[in-house]
Enzyme design. Structure first.
Site, PDB file in Angstrom:
ATOM      1  N   ASP A  44       3.493   0.549   5.219  1.00 36.70           N
ATOM      2  CA  ASP A  44       3.972  -0.485   5.595  1.00 36.70           C
ATOM      3  C   ASP A  44       5.511  -0.204   5.772  1.00 36.70           C
ATOM      4  OD1 ASP A  44       4.357  -1.171   3.189  1.00 36.70           O
ATOM      5  OD2 ASP A  44       3.354  -3.041   3.341  1.00 36.70           O
ATOM      6  N   SER A  45       6.064   0.807   4.967  1.00 36.01           N
ATOM      7  CA  SER A  45       7.525   1.185   4.820  1.00 36.01           C
ATOM      8  C   SER A  45       8.187   1.652   6.242  1.00 36.01           C
ATOM      9  CB  SER A  45       7.532   2.276   3.828  1.00 36.01           C
ATOM     10  OG  SER A  45       6.783   3.456   4.240  1.00 36.01           O
ATOM     11  N   ASP A  83      -2.076   1.452   4.817  1.00 38.00           N
ATOM     12  CA  ASP A  83      -1.513   0.313   4.014  1.00 38.00           C
ATOM     13  C   ASP A  83      -1.999  -1.122   4.429  1.00 38.00           C
ATOM     14  OD1 ASP A  83      -0.108   0.775   1.627  1.00 38.00           O
ATOM     15  OD2 ASP A  83       1.776   0.946   2.666  1.00 38.00           O
ATOM     16  N   LYS A 112      -4.959   0.983   1.254  1.00 37.07           N
ATOM     17  CA  LYS A 112      -4.101   0.629  -0.014  1.00 37.07           C
ATOM     18  C   LYS A 112      -3.602  -0.817   0.205  1.00 37.07           C
ATOM     19  CE  LYS A 112       0.316   2.240  -0.579  1.00 37.07           C
ATOM     20  NZ  LYS A 112       1.192   0.918  -0.860  1.00 37.07           N
ATOM     21  N   GLU A 114      -1.380  -3.795  -2.622  1.00 39.57           N
ATOM     22  CA  GLU A 114      -0.497  -3.882  -3.765  1.00 39.57           C
ATOM     23  C   GLU A 114      -1.165  -5.118  -4.710  1.00 39.57           C
ATOM     24  OE1 GLU A 114       3.381  -4.538  -2.529  1.00 39.57           O
ATOM     25  OE2 GLU A 114       3.304  -3.186  -1.285  1.00 39.57           O
ATOM     26  N   GLU A 181       4.709   2.437  -8.575  1.00 42.37           N
ATOM     27  CA  GLU A 181       6.119   2.580  -8.157  1.00 42.37           C
ATOM     28  C   GLU A 181       7.273   1.979  -8.951  1.00 42.37           C
ATOM     29  OE1 GLU A 181       8.716   1.554  -3.986  1.00 42.37           O
ATOM     30  OE2 GLU A 181       6.694   1.332  -4.121  1.00 42.37           O
TER      31      GLU A 181
END
Length: 264
Positions: A44-45, A83, A112, A114, A181
């Site tokens: 999602d970056s 993501d 993925k 978070e 991270e």
């Protein structure tokens, strides 16, 4: 497809060989990276590097599905991870619906998400439904707005304990790998020894089982800012701009198209 990388391939590399990971958002770059890396992440970056947003929060499932489809068309060897965007896994019901959509509409190998202890039950539910999950602890970009920015984790004992325990909870929930991270390297070193699953670092030092970078950071296309953990392996923006100037000059002077580019 004979050499297709699976989660078993990644697991076999732990303590043996570094796992090389990079992001991609389209078929063109995915096809280039696919020959050389172990894992491609549709991160999602892209909301920051390509949509020029200040964080990752405003991207949605439709956009992540769109880019994931493109990457999956361009890559057939690397392990591909998509993501889950912010807001897509706040409950088990939403998480299962959106993770299932990822699997049904794309060919990603895993999704993925978070979070640590607070999302462990969600990870378990997704894994139990037959979908592979990669975890993400430490600095969590989706929390940047609520936490007032991107802050390195592990600067004090409380932070070290929280990240360490989060990692263990994610592994216990069934994740096949974990992204760590923005943490101090000593914390990463302890986790690499403790975890049985591969630990992929980004801003966590070289003690992890592998590394991942956003491709536009690594190759110098995103120049708004450069995090400490990024090394630019190419000045991509400068090279493209130089080539563009040559194109402009060639058009203006009618040097292009020449006889070799013209049907006679």
């Amino acid at each position: 497809m004979a050499n297709k990388i699976t989660y078993k391939t990644l697991q076999a590399k732990k303590n043996v060989e570094q796992i090389v990971c990079i992001t991609a958002y389209d078929a063109l770059f995915a096809s280039i990276f696919d020959k050389h890396v172990d894992l491609i992440l549709i991160g999602d970056s892209l909301n920051m590097s390509f949509n020029n947003e200040s964080d990752t929060l405003t991207i949605g499932m439709d956009e992540m599905i769109y880019h994931s489809k493109a990457v999956c068309r361009g890559a057939n060897r690397a392990y591909i991870v998509g993501d889950m965007p912010f807001g897509s896994y706040h409950s088990i019901e939403d998480a299962l619906k959106n993770a299932t959509r990822f699997y049904k509409e794309t060919k990603v190998d895993a999704i993925k998400l978070e979070g640590g202890k607070e999302v462990a039950h969600i990870i378990k539910a997704i894994v139990d439904s037959g979908i592979a999950v990669v975890g993400h602890v430490g600095l969590k970009p989706q929390m940047a707005r609520s936490e007032g920015g991107f802050h390195v984790q592990g600067r004090d004992e409380a932070s070290i304990e929280r990240v360490f325990n989060d990692a263990l909870e994610v592994e216990k929930a069934g994740a096949i790998a974990l992204v760590l991270e923005g943490t101090i390297s000593s914390l990463a070193k302890d986790l690499q020894r403790e975890l049985k699953i591969p630990l992929i670092g980004i801003g966590a030092g070289n003690v992890c089982d592998g590394q991942i970078l956003v491709w536009s950071d690594a190759f110098g296309f995103f120049t708004n800012f450069k995090p400490k953990f990024v090394r630019r392996f190419l000045n991509g923006a400068e090279l493209v701009e130089g080539a563009l100037k040559k194109y402009v000059d060639s058009v203006k002077t009618k040097d292009f198209p020449g006889d070799e580019e013209t049907y006679l």
